[in-house]
Design a protein around this motif. Structure first.
Motif, PDB file in Angstrom:
ATOM      1  N   CYS A  79      -1.794  68.460  25.048  1.00  0.00           N
ATOM      2  CA  CYS A  79      -1.959  68.051  23.654  1.00  0.00           C
ATOM      3  C   CYS A  79      -2.247  69.310  22.825  1.00  0.00           C
ATOM      4  N   GLU A  80      -2.202  69.182  21.527  1.00  0.00           N
ATOM      5  CA  GLU A  80      -2.380  70.345  20.661  1.00  0.00           C
ATOM      6  C   GLU A  80      -3.774  70.951  20.810  1.00  0.00           C
ATOM      7  N   SER A  81      -4.778  70.118  20.983  1.00  0.00           N
ATOM      8  CA  SER A  81      -6.151  70.605  21.130  1.00  0.00           C
ATOM      9  C   SER A  81      -6.310  71.443  22.401  1.00  0.00           C
ATOM     10  N   CYS A  82      -5.777  70.968  23.522  1.00  0.00           N
ATOM     11  CA  CYS A  82      -5.861  71.719  24.778  1.00  0.00           C
ATOM     12  C   CYS A  82      -5.017  72.985  24.728  1.00  0.00           C
ATOM     13  N   TYR A  83      -3.892  72.926  24.036  1.00  0.00           N
ATOM     14  CA  TYR A  83      -3.076  74.123  23.838  1.00  0.00           C
ATOM     15  C   TYR A  83      -3.881  75.188  23.092  1.00  0.00           C
ATOM     16  N   ASP A  84      -4.577  74.764  22.022  1.00  0.00           N
ATOM     17  CA  ASP A  84      -5.389  75.708  21.240  1.00  0.00           C
ATOM     18  C   ASP A  84      -6.477  76.337  22.102  1.00  0.00           C
ATOM     19  N   LYS A  85      -7.150  75.538  22.931  1.00  0.00           N
ATOM     20  CA  LYS A  85      -8.184  76.073  23.825  1.00  0.00           C
ATOM     21  C   LYS A  85      -7.583  77.082  24.802  1.00  0.00           C
ATOM     22  N   LEU A  86      -6.411  76.762  25.338  1.00  0.00           N
ATOM     23  CA  LEU A  86      -5.760  77.655  26.292  1.00  0.00           C
ATOM     24  C   LEU A  86      -5.415  78.992  25.662  1.00  0.00           C
ATOM     25  N   GLY A 116      -6.342  64.453  29.733  1.00  0.00           N
ATOM     26  CA  GLY A 116      -5.991  63.075  30.057  1.00  0.00           C
ATOM     27  C   GLY A 116      -5.682  62.196  28.859  1.00  0.00           C
ATOM     28  N   LYS A 117      -5.813  62.752  27.652  1.00  0.00           N
ATOM     29  CA  LYS A 117      -5.573  61.991  26.432  1.00  0.00           C
ATOM     30  C   LYS A 117      -4.099  61.601  26.323  1.00  0.00           C
ATOM     31  N   GLU A 118      -3.850  60.380  25.851  1.00  0.00           N
ATOM     32  CA  GLU A 118      -2.474  59.932  25.642  1.00  0.00           C
ATOM     33  C   GLU A 118      -1.920  60.536  24.355  1.00  0.00           C
ATOM     34  N   ILE A 119      -0.720  61.076  24.433  1.00  0.00           N
ATOM     35  CA  ILE A 119      -0.033  61.611  23.254  1.00  0.00           C
ATOM     36  C   ILE A 119       0.494  60.410  22.471  1.00  0.00           C
ATOM     37  N   LYS A 120       0.126  60.333  21.197  1.00  0.00           N
ATOM     38  CA  LYS A 120       0.504  59.168  20.377  1.00  0.00           C
ATOM     39  C   LYS A 120       2.010  59.096  20.168  1.00  0.00           C
ATOM     40  N   LYS A 121       2.486  57.871  20.080  1.00  0.00           N
ATOM     41  CA  LYS A 121       3.900  57.626  19.830  1.00  0.00           C
ATOM     42  C   LYS A 121       4.010  56.853  18.525  1.00  0.00           C
ATOM     43  N   GLU A 122       4.797  57.388  17.590  1.00  0.00           N
ATOM     44  CA  GLU A 122       4.996  56.739  16.293  1.00  0.00           C
ATOM     45  C   GLU A 122       6.475  56.679  15.980  1.00  0.00           C
ATOM     46  N   HIS A 123       6.932  55.520  15.588  1.00  0.00           N
ATOM     47  CA  HIS A 123       8.331  55.316  15.215  1.00  0.00           C
ATOM     48  C   HIS A 123       9.287  55.750  16.322  1.00  0.00           C
ATOM     49  N   GLY A 124       8.869  55.546  17.578  1.00  0.00           N
ATOM     50  CA  GLY A 124       9.725  55.863  18.714  1.00  0.00           C
ATOM     51  C   GLY A 124       9.685  57.311  19.186  1.00  0.00           C
ATOM     52  N   PHE A 147       7.189  60.800  20.263  1.00  0.00           N
ATOM     53  CA  PHE A 147       5.866  61.282  20.647  1.00  0.00           C
ATOM     54  C   PHE A 147       5.422  62.377  19.698  1.00  0.00           C
ATOM     55  N   ALA A 148       4.111  62.410  19.399  1.00  0.00           N
ATOM     56  CA  ALA A 148       3.557  63.474  18.562  1.00  0.00           C
ATOM     57  C   ALA A 148       3.842  64.821  19.224  1.00  0.00           C
ATOM     58  N   ASP A 149       3.860  65.860  18.420  1.00  0.00           N
ATOM     59  CA  ASP A 149       4.169  67.189  18.926  1.00  0.00           C
ATOM     60  C   ASP A 149       3.152  67.595  19.987  1.00  0.00           C
ATOM     61  N   HIS A 150       3.640  68.128  21.076  1.00  0.00           N
ATOM     62  CA  HIS A 150       2.818  68.586  22.196  1.00  0.00           C
ATOM     63  C   HIS A 150       3.607  69.638  22.962  1.00  0.00           C
ATOM     64  N   LEU A 151       2.934  70.322  23.867  1.00  0.00           N
ATOM     65  CA  LEU A 151       3.595  71.360  24.652  1.00  0.00           C
ATOM     66  C   LEU A 151       4.013  70.790  25.998  1.00  0.00           C
ATOM     67  N   HIS A 152       5.293  70.977  26.346  1.00  0.00           N
ATOM     68  CA  HIS A 152       5.802  70.572  27.656  1.00  0.00           C
ATOM     69  C   HIS A 152       6.317  71.820  28.355  1.00  0.00           C
ATOM     70  N   ILE A 153       5.844  72.052  29.561  1.00  0.00           N
ATOM     71  CA  ILE A 153       6.237  73.229  30.343  1.00  0.00           C
ATOM     72  C   ILE A 153       6.924  72.775  31.621  1.00  0.00           C
TER      73      ILE A 153
END
Length: 74
Positions: free
Chosen positions: A59-66, A23-31, A33-39
């Motif tokens: 998010c990267e943390s949940c991807y690592d757990k998966l 449920g964590k929000e993926i941060k947005k910087e300079h327009g 979104f931070a790197d994340h996995l989209h399926i």
């Protein structure tokens, strides 16, 4: 999970991206979104989900757990 904002032109713009797992929000910087996995997956024939379309974001943390739960490493 993408949260959209309707523009005046009736087009949709991604306002937020939330991790579907934690449920964590993926941060947005300079327009951007931070790197994340989209399926995105459209299920086909010989599946109990035939015709269904699923999509989610991790998010990267949940991807690592998966991937750490996999029997065979990526």
């Amino acid at each position: 999970m993408k949260i959209y904002k309707n523009e005046i032109t009736n087009s949709q713009k991604v306002e937020k991206v939330l991790c579907n797992c934690c449920g964590k929000e993926i941060k947005k910087e300079h327009g951007y979104f931070a790197d994340h996995l989209h399926i995105e997956k459209q299920w086909g024939y010989f599946s109990e989900k035939d015709g269904r379309e699923d999509n989610f974001d991790l998010c990267e943390s949940c991807y690592d757990k998966l991937i750490n739960s996999f029997v065979l490493p990526v």
